[in-house]
Design a protein around this motif. Structure first.
Motif, PDB file in Angstrom:
ATOM      1  N   LEU A 103       0.858  -1.180   0.000  1.00 52.39           N
ATOM      2  CA  LEU A 103       0.000   0.000   0.000  1.00 52.39           C
ATOM      3  C   LEU A 103       0.900   1.238   0.000  1.00 52.39           C
ATOM      4  O   LEU A 103       1.804   1.355   0.829  1.00 52.39           O
ATOM      5  CB  LEU A 103      -0.897  -0.006   1.237  1.00 52.39           C
ATOM      6  N   TYR A 104       0.648   2.164  -0.938  1.00 57.64           N
ATOM      7  CA  TYR A 104       1.450   3.374  -1.077  1.00 57.64           C
ATOM      8  C   TYR A 104       0.566   4.618  -0.987  1.00 57.64           C
ATOM      9  O   TYR A 104      -0.641   4.551  -1.231  1.00 57.64           O
ATOM     10  CB  TYR A 104       2.146   3.398  -2.440  1.00 57.64           C
ATOM     11  N   ARG A 116       3.463   2.600   2.489  1.00 52.51           N
ATOM     12  CA  ARG A 116       2.719   2.700   3.748  1.00 52.51           C
ATOM     13  C   ARG A 116       2.843   1.400   4.531  1.00 52.51           C
ATOM     14  O   ARG A 116       3.076   1.389   5.710  1.00 52.51           O
ATOM     15  CB  ARG A 116       1.257   3.023   3.420  1.00 52.51           C
ATOM     16  N   GLN A 117       2.656   0.262   3.854  1.00 47.13           N
ATOM     17  CA  GLN A 117       2.821  -1.046   4.471  1.00 47.13           C
ATOM     18  C   GLN A 117       2.770  -2.121   3.397  1.00 47.13           C
ATOM     19  O   GLN A 117       2.411  -1.853   2.252  1.00 47.13           O
ATOM     20  CB  GLN A 117       1.763  -1.306   5.541  1.00 47.13           C
ATOM     21  N   CYS A 118       3.145  -3.358   3.774  1.00 47.68           N
ATOM     22  CA  CYS A 118       3.090  -4.459   2.821  1.00 47.68           C
ATOM     23  C   CYS A 118       2.660  -5.737   3.529  1.00 47.68           C
ATOM     24  O   CYS A 118       2.649  -5.810   4.758  1.00 47.68           O
ATOM     25  CB  CYS A 118       4.441  -4.650   2.136  1.00 47.68           C
ATOM     26  N   ALA A 119       2.302  -6.731   2.730  1.00 46.35           N
ATOM     27  CA  ALA A 119       1.852  -8.016   3.279  1.00 46.35           C
ATOM     28  C   ALA A 119       2.159  -9.111   2.266  1.00 46.35           C
ATOM     29  O   ALA A 119       2.182  -8.863   1.056  1.00 46.35           O
ATOM     30  CB  ALA A 119       0.357  -7.978   3.576  1.00 46.35           C
ATOM     31  N   TYR A 141      -4.456   6.742  -2.492  1.00 46.33           N
ATOM     32  CA  TYR A 141      -3.595   5.617  -2.135  1.00 46.33           C
ATOM     33  C   TYR A 141      -3.485   4.682  -3.325  1.00 46.33           C
ATOM     34  O   TYR A 141      -4.322   4.710  -4.239  1.00 46.33           O
ATOM     35  CB  TYR A 141      -4.156   4.862  -0.923  1.00 46.33           C
ATOM     36  N   TYR A 142      -2.454   3.835  -3.299  1.00 44.82           N
ATOM     37  CA  TYR A 142      -2.206   2.885  -4.379  1.00 44.82           C
ATOM     38  C   TYR A 142      -1.932   1.496  -3.795  1.00 44.82           C
ATOM     39  O   TYR A 142      -1.284   1.367  -2.761  1.00 44.82           O
ATOM     40  CB  TYR A 142      -0.996   3.319  -5.216  1.00 44.82           C
ATOM     41  N   ILE A 143      -2.425   0.473  -4.489  1.00 45.71           N
ATOM     42  CA  ILE A 143      -2.159  -0.918  -4.119  1.00 45.71           C
ATOM     43  C   ILE A 143      -1.327  -1.531  -5.241  1.00 45.71           C
ATOM     44  O   ILE A 143      -1.693  -1.456  -6.421  1.00 45.71           O
ATOM     45  CB  ILE A 143      -3.463  -1.714  -3.937  1.00 45.71           C
ATOM     46  N   ARG A 144      -0.216  -2.129  -4.867  1.00 41.79           N
ATOM     47  CA  ARG A 144       0.685  -2.785  -5.814  1.00 41.79           C
ATOM     48  C   ARG A 144       0.572  -4.288  -5.578  1.00 41.79           C
ATOM     49  O   ARG A 144       0.897  -4.782  -4.500  1.00 41.79           O
ATOM     50  CB  ARG A 144       2.106  -2.307  -5.556  1.00 41.79           C
TER      51      ARG A 144
END
Length: 200
Positions: A103-104, A116-119, A141-144
């Motif tokens: 998440l960016y 922002r964080q990752c999983a 926000y962006y999801i990669r």
């Protein structure tokens, strides 16, 4: 003979470029609008190529180094709600496995987007779900979405961004929410069991 080989080579490169998902770069991001978002639309990272944002390009939890099959999605947070859950589920003809996501926040430009964080899902899993707290209201926000373990694990998936329920069960032990309703093990409608002992 050389001309034929060159034509075949360039034809192969053109086909590979044509097959790449449009959102394989942050500039080609698929806009999901204002969350919540949860539809049956099937997305894919098949044929995606690495996209380097330079700063924060390699999320700390990702396996196998920098992302190699990443695709991008954008969304806006709501005016007030700031806690969300992101769920990526393998789906379609070739479900994605070994999912990893980040998440960016920021803008889609090199060195202008911040992790922002990752999983990361467990090896072989086709679903990844993670919570994000304290998001800024009305912000972009962006999801990669990526996978680890090579191209054989890339595939199709659905994506959901939901609000986290503020109904809290005492058996869950803890929360990062700032407010909510705490229920015993019976939940909103049922009775708690005999001899239960929980710490929340």
């Amino acid at each position: 003979m050389k001309r034929i080989l060159l034509c075949l080579l360039f034809g192969h490169i053109a086909i590979a470029a044509w097959c790449q998902p449009a959102n394989s770069t942050c500039e080609g991001v698929i806009d999901l609008g204002t969350f919540p978002y949860c539809r049956a639309t099937v997305y894919t990272n098949i044929g995606a190529t690495p996209y380097d944002i330079e700063f924060d390009n390699e999320p700390s939890c990702f396996r196998d180094g920098p992302p190699s099959n990443d695709v991008w999605f954008g969304f806006l947070t709501a005016d007030e709600r700031k806690e969300i859950v992101i769920t990526i589920t393998g789906n379609g003809n070739q479900p994605i496995t070994n999912i990893q996501a980040a998440l960016y926040r920021g803008t889609c430009a090199v060195n202008s987007i911040v992790l922002r964080q990752c999983a990361v899902a467990a090896n072989g899993e086709t679903t990844l779900s993670f919570d994000a707290f304290d998001l800024t209201p009305s912000a972009q926000y962006y999801i990669r979405v990526d996978n680890f373990g090579g191209d054989s694990n890339e595939g199709d998936f659905t994506l959901c961004i939901d609000e986290i329920s503020d109904d809290l069960m005492i058996s869950n032990g803890s929360t990062q929410l700032c407010s909510g309703t705490l229920f015993d093990s019976g939940g909103p409608m049922g009775n708690y069991g005999d001899n239960e002992n929980f710490t929340f």
